[in-house]
Structures are given as structure tokens and as C-alpha cells.
Design a protein around this motif. Structure first.
Motif, PDB file in Angstrom:
ATOM      1  N   ARG A  96       0.829  -1.197   0.000  1.00 39.55           N
ATOM      2  CA  ARG A  96       0.000   0.000   0.000  1.00 39.55           C
ATOM      3  C   ARG A  96       0.867   1.252   0.000  1.00 39.55           C
ATOM      4  O   ARG A  96       0.600   2.211  -0.731  1.00 39.55           O
ATOM      5  CB  ARG A  96      -0.918  -0.004   1.228  1.00 39.55           C
ATOM      6  CG  ARG A  96      -1.801   1.238   1.392  1.00 39.55           C
ATOM      7  CD  ARG A  96      -2.742   1.412   0.235  1.00 39.55           C
ATOM      8  NE  ARG A  96      -3.693   2.493   0.474  1.00 39.55           N
ATOM      9  CZ  ARG A  96      -4.295   3.172  -0.500  1.00 39.55           C
ATOM     10  NH1 ARG A  96      -4.057   2.881  -1.763  1.00 39.55           N
ATOM     11  NH2 ARG A  96      -5.158   4.134  -0.207  1.00 39.55           N
ATOM     12  N   ALA A  99       2.460   1.704  -3.440  1.00 43.54           N
ATOM     13  CA  ALA A  99       1.494   2.124  -4.451  1.00 43.54           C
ATOM     14  C   ALA A  99       1.214   3.631  -4.335  1.00 43.54           C
ATOM     15  O   ALA A  99       1.166   4.350  -5.349  1.00 43.54           O
ATOM     16  CB  ALA A  99       0.201   1.328  -4.301  1.00 43.54           C
ATOM     17  N   LYS A 103       2.332   6.664  -6.909  1.00 38.44           N
ATOM     18  CA  LYS A 103       1.309   7.591  -7.398  1.00 38.44           C
ATOM     19  C   LYS A 103       1.768   9.035  -7.231  1.00 38.44           C
ATOM     20  O   LYS A 103       1.642   9.856  -8.160  1.00 38.44           O
ATOM     21  CB  LYS A 103       0.001   7.350  -6.641  1.00 38.44           C
ATOM     22  CG  LYS A 103      -1.183   8.155  -7.145  1.00 38.44           C
ATOM     23  CD  LYS A 103      -2.452   7.762  -6.390  1.00 38.44           C
ATOM     24  CE  LYS A 103      -3.667   8.537  -6.879  1.00 38.44           C
ATOM     25  NZ  LYS A 103      -4.903   8.146  -6.154  1.00 38.44           N
TER      26      LYS A 103
END
Length: 275
Positions: A96, A99, A103
Motif C-alpha cells: 500500500r 502504491a 502515485k
């Protein structure tokens, strides 16, 4: 694990949402229960910006231990490489974080790739920074009294410290270019970011992040902040134009036919590697 691409097309970049930053803060808070020097996101953001501007693409396995202080006990057995997920609660949390990191990385890189004329251009890079002094100034007198006389970071100071932390950990990647004109731009850009690591000691006359907030930052500080952002653009452009450092290859002289072979076998070269 691959490094998030700094060259992702702008049209494919997904903007970060407030809940994404909240999720990053939650993960960092949890990491801090196991390593109390885990930095705040603002520091991470500055660190990330420096990595994106860096001359050499540095992989996560190299920079995550530096940023998050992963424990040496979590070093992977194979090859002696440090496990980049060592201080995370589990693989899900690690995934998580990466990611969200990717981003934001792509969003920042895309902004720095766009030629802009003004920092108030909606496409320009806008660091995720906090106006801590403004937040405290907004509290009631009783709430401020509870905080005591704790030193509060100046606007964007933590971001600049994160940027320079990356520079200091990979100094060979931040050596000035040989071209004197470009080297001058390079050095002035770093000086502008270093200036932002200093305290804002002037009288606050305006709010940093809102029009109606209490005065929390000086006009000189906002000018220093703007100069630091332009500096990031300059550094990004310098290293994109110059490219990664080319390693010097040292050629080993070939032994004569009757010389001992360089492989150390004890045989003559002509009867060994030169056969």
C-alpha cells in the motif's frame, strides 16, 4: 521492485487525493511505533523530489532504508541485500505504501517535466507541506498554552530538510557539472533549497496556505520558498539534459603469449585463456 517512472505521460498521471495523503500519514505513524525516527510525510516529499531530480535513478531497495531507517536485522539473506519491507507491519502495508509512493512520484515527476512560466500555474509542482505555525496560531490561547514553548518548523522547512537529506546521502550524484555556466546554476539552485532549511525569523505578515488565516509566515519566507521551487525545476532540467554519469572502463593489458596467465592458473597465457 521497480522504481516509479519519472517519465510517465502526463495524461496517464492520477492525481493524489486528500485521503491518499491521510493513508500515507497513517502508515508513517504506524512505522514510527517501531522506529521513532520515521519522518513525517513532508520530509518524505522533499526526499522524493530530490530523488526525481537526481542524476542517477536510485532504486527503492537503495533509498528506502535511508529514508525509513530499516533495521539491519531485516537484511535479506540472499546476497546480503536489505529487505525494503523490513519495518512495515506486513507485505500488505508495504504494498500500500509503495502504491501511494509511486502515485505521488509520478504526479511530481509529471509536474517537473512541464515547462511553466509561473509557479501559480495549476500544472506546477506544489509540494505537500504543512503550515505548522499557522495551525498553532489558529488555536485558542488555552490550547497554545498546552503546547508550551516547543520549537515549530518554519513553512516548508521540513520539505527542504528532506530534499537536502537525499543530496547529502548521495553526494557523488550531486557534484556540480564541469560546464562552468551550468555548474553556477546548479550551485545556486542547491543554495536556494539550503536557504529554505533555515528558520523564518522575520515578522509573520501573512498566512502561508489560506487567505484568511492568521499571519504565520514572512514575505521573505514566501520568496525563499518560490526560489526553492524554481531551483527544483533547474536541477531537474540540468540532470535530464546531461544524463547519468558514464563509468570509466579501465582496460587490462593482454599478457604476452609466454607470460603467466592473468587468471592466476599458473600456466602460460598461450596455454590457458589465450588458447
Amino acid at each position: 521492485m521497480t522504481t516509479p517512472s519519472p517519465l510517465i505521460p502526463e495524461a496517464d498521471v492520477e492525481a493524489m487525493r486528500s485521503e491518499d495523503f491521510d493513508a500515507l500519514d497513517d502508515i508513517l505513524d504506524d512505522l514510527r511505533t517501531r522506529y521513532d525516527e520515521t519522518p513525517q510525510w513532508e520530509f518524505c516529499e522533499g526526499f522524493m523530489a530530490a530523488l526525481i531530480c537526481c542524476r542517477r535513478p536510485i532504486p527503492p531497495a537503495e533509498y528506502l532504508p535511508v529514508l525509513l531507517g530499516l533495521d539491519d536485522d531485516d537484511t535479506a539473506e540472499a546476497g546480503g541485500e536489505q529487505d525494503p519491507a523490513g519495518s512495515f507491519a506486513d507485505e500488505a502495508q508495504h504494498g500500500r505504501f509503495m502504491a501511494l509512493w509511486a502515485k505521488r512520484w509520478n504526479e511530481v515527476a509529471a509536474a517537473l517535466n512541464i515547462p511553466i512560466e509561473r509557479l501559480d500555474d495549476e500544472r506546477a509542482y506544489a509540494p505537500e507541506v504543512m503550515d505548522v505555525r499557522g495551525g498553532v496560531a489558529s488555536l485558542s490561547e488555552a490550547e497554545r498554552a498546552e503546547l508550551g514553548d516547543a520549537d515549530l518548523p518554519a513553512f516548508a522547512q521540513v520539505w527542504a530538510l528532506g530534499f537536502m537529506f537525499a543530496v547529502e546521502n548521495w553526494p557523488e550524484e550531486w557534484e556540480a557539472p564541469r560546464d562552468k555556466k551550468i555548474a553556477k546554476i546548479h550551485d545556486e539552485a542547491l543554495d536556494a533549497i539550503v536557504a529554505l532549511t533555515e528558520d523564518d525569523e522575520d515578522e509573520p505578515t501573512m498566512s502561508a496556505l489560506s487567505e484568511d488565516g492568521p499571519p504565520s509566515v514572512s514575505a521573505a519566507r514566501l520568496n525563499t520558498y518560490g526560489e526553492a521551487l524554481w531551483a527544483v525545476y533547474d536541477l531537474r532540467e540540468i540532470w535530464r539534459d546531461i544524463g547519468p554519469r558514464v563509468e570509466t572502463v579501465h582496460r587490462v593489458p593482454t599478457p604476452g603469449r609466454n607470460d603467466p596467465c592473468s587468471c592466476g592458473s599458473g600456466k602460460k597465457y598461450k596455454k590457458c585463456c589465450g588458447a
